[in-house]
Scaffold this motif. Sequence first.
Motif, short mmCIF file in Angstrom:
data_model
loop_
_atom_site.label_atom_id
_atom_site.label_comp_id
_atom_site.label_asym_id
_atom_site.label_seq_id
_atom_site.Cartn_x
_atom_site.Cartn_y
_atom_site.Cartn_z
N GLU A 89 0.80 -1.22 0.00
CA GLU A 89 0.00 0.00 0.00
C GLU A 89 0.84 1.28 0.00
OE1 GLU A 89 -3.07 2.40 -0.45
OE2 GLU A 89 -3.24 0.22 -0.49
N PRO A 90 1.88 1.42 0.85
CA PRO A 90 2.63 2.69 0.84
C PRO A 90 3.41 2.94 -0.45
CG PRO A 90 3.04 1.43 2.87
CD PRO A 90 2.35 0.52 1.90
N PHE A 91 3.53 1.92 -1.29
CA PHE A 91 4.37 2.03 -2.48
C PHE A 91 3.57 1.97 -3.78
CE2 PHE A 91 6.77 0.09 0.98
CZ PHE A 91 7.92 0.85 1.02
N ILE A 92 2.25 1.93 -3.67
CA ILE A 92 1.42 1.76 -4.87
C ILE A 92 1.63 2.89 -5.87
CG2 ILE A 92 -0.96 1.92 -5.68
CD1 ILE A 92 -1.77 -0.06 -3.59
N ALA A 93 1.69 4.11 -5.39
CA ALA A 93 1.87 5.24 -6.31
C ALA A 93 3.17 5.12 -7.09
CB ALA A 93 1.83 6.55 -5.53
N LYS A 150 -5.09 -1.81 -8.76
CA LYS A 150 -4.84 -0.43 -8.35
C LYS A 150 -3.54 0.10 -8.95
CE LYS A 150 -5.16 2.41 -4.17
NZ LYS A 150 -5.30 2.38 -2.68
N MET A 151 -2.56 -0.78 -9.14
CA MET A 151 -1.29 -0.38 -9.73
C MET A 151 -1.35 -0.33 -11.25
SD MET A 151 1.75 -2.17 -7.48
CE MET A 151 1.25 -3.84 -7.85
N GLY A 152 -2.39 -0.92 -11.82
CA GLY A 152 -2.49 -0.96 -13.28
C GLY A 152 -1.73 -2.11 -13.90
N TRP A 153 -1.48 -3.14 -13.10
CA TRP A 153 -0.81 -4.35 -13.60
C TRP A 153 -1.86 -5.44 -13.78
CZ3 TRP A 153 4.22 -5.11 -10.22
CH2 TRP A 153 5.00 -3.95 -10.30
N ARG A 154 -1.92 -6.02 -14.96
CA ARG A 154 -2.88 -7.11 -15.20
C ARG A 154 -2.30 -8.42 -14.68
NH1 ARG A 154 -5.95 -9.08 -20.77
NH2 ARG A 154 -6.69 -11.06 -19.90
N LEU A 155 -3.01 -9.03 -13.77
CA LEU A 155 -2.57 -10.28 -13.15
C LEU A 155 -3.05 -11.45 -14.00
CD1 LEU A 155 -1.13 -11.37 -10.60
CD2 LEU A 155 -3.37 -11.47 -9.50
N LEU A 156 -2.09 -12.23 -14.50
CA LEU A 156 -2.42 -13.40 -15.33
C LEU A 156 -2.46 -14.65 -14.45
CD1 LEU A 156 -0.15 -12.71 -18.44
CD2 LEU A 156 -2.57 -12.13 -18.12
N ARG A 157 -3.60 -15.33 -14.46
CA ARG A 157 -3.79 -16.50 -13.59
C ARG A 157 -4.19 -17.69 -14.46
NH1 ARG A 157 -7.42 -14.85 -8.53
NH2 ARG A 157 -6.58 -16.89 -7.86
#
Length: 417
Positions: free
Chosen positions: A223-227, A272-279
């Motif tokens: 959370e503190p590093f999301i930006a 929230k980070m804009g990274w698409r998680l591939l599962r």
Amino acid sequence: MNLLGASIFIIAILLFSTFLNWYVFQAVKTLSQSLSIEKNRNVIHVVYWLIFGGISLWYVATFLKVFITGEFTFSTQTLLNVFLTVVVTQMTCVVFLFSEDIYRNIFAGITYLREGSGNFIFPNRKLWVSGLALYIAMIPFFGFLYGMAFGKHNFKVHKEVLYFEDLPEAFDGFTLTQISDIHIGSFKNPNHVQKGIDLVLEQKSDLFVFTGDLVNHRADEIEPFIAQFSSIKAPYGQFSIIGNHDYGDYIPWPSKEEKEANFELFVAKHEKMGWRLLRDESVRIEKDGQFLQLLGVENWGVGFGARGDLEQALAQTDIDDFKILLSHDPSHWDQQVKKHENTIHLTLSGHTHGMQFGIETPIIRWSPVQYRYPNWAGLAAYEGRYLYVNRGFGFHAFSGRVGIWPEITVIELRRKV
């Protein structure tokens, strides 16, 4: 680990530490004999055992606490830093002392055979050998101090150009940047994180991928590093997968529901980070009317859980498609990927961290992790298929890096003509 296993482990640590303490003490004792005042020698001996005996007891107390609570804390990480620094330093010293002992025993045996027991004298330790042993041992000692203070933020960019006959023409010269194993819970200073992110941004790659272990245990670590991580953008997208630490398996949870809620939060943080998680899925990366397939699987590793489903990820691809796979653990490539009938051209992994300790020079390349993973860092190939193992962005357990520096990987795809 059960009670019996924990007890055996703690006893083994205590015995091993005591053995090293005793052996190194032989060098200290030999050097202290050069002092002319007996009182000074005794003080040195007492101080030595108070320090290193106390450290050994600290090992036992902290490891016992870990087995009871099941959780790594800041004090545990501090202990591991001290443990690795002291053990590697002591073992370096012991190599010299043990070599001298071999010589002393051989010399004594020859003397006994020649002179008999009447004139037999076992040779004393040489002052210069003990001095050299302690002097050389300072190299890893100060190396570990550097690694804990600066090495863990000493980011390096590694670049590879890979050639493929069947790479779509539109992707000739296509670049991707990979990072892995952020372990954000280990970072305390945002400036250190930003140093690595800035290097990622400087590469200006077409595609960005992250190959797992975003956190140590809990989703809220990020959370503190999301930006900061949200600033990473690439023209063809940002994609990520799950590592073994991301499931929260290594700490106790009050309930199954809380663990599941933590994982749901972890997935949400990616969005929230804009990274698409591939599962266990694939996505087309399209360029100028052509495409390649980017696949991502959940964690699959020997000894670290086999959640990933490669077949499901391949289900929407054709055998002739050009494919890049994101799979956290490089053992997956060895076990399932490299000989798969459906060719996966490039696999990107992490997980090993290069054990955060080793030697990498043009002549020597060694890390203790190589005895567990045949492919532990850099590029591997098998019949035209490639694996690249990233050395990791962050660090875990041992709060440092010695010789194996944190990595940003840049891979350029080229069409072989």
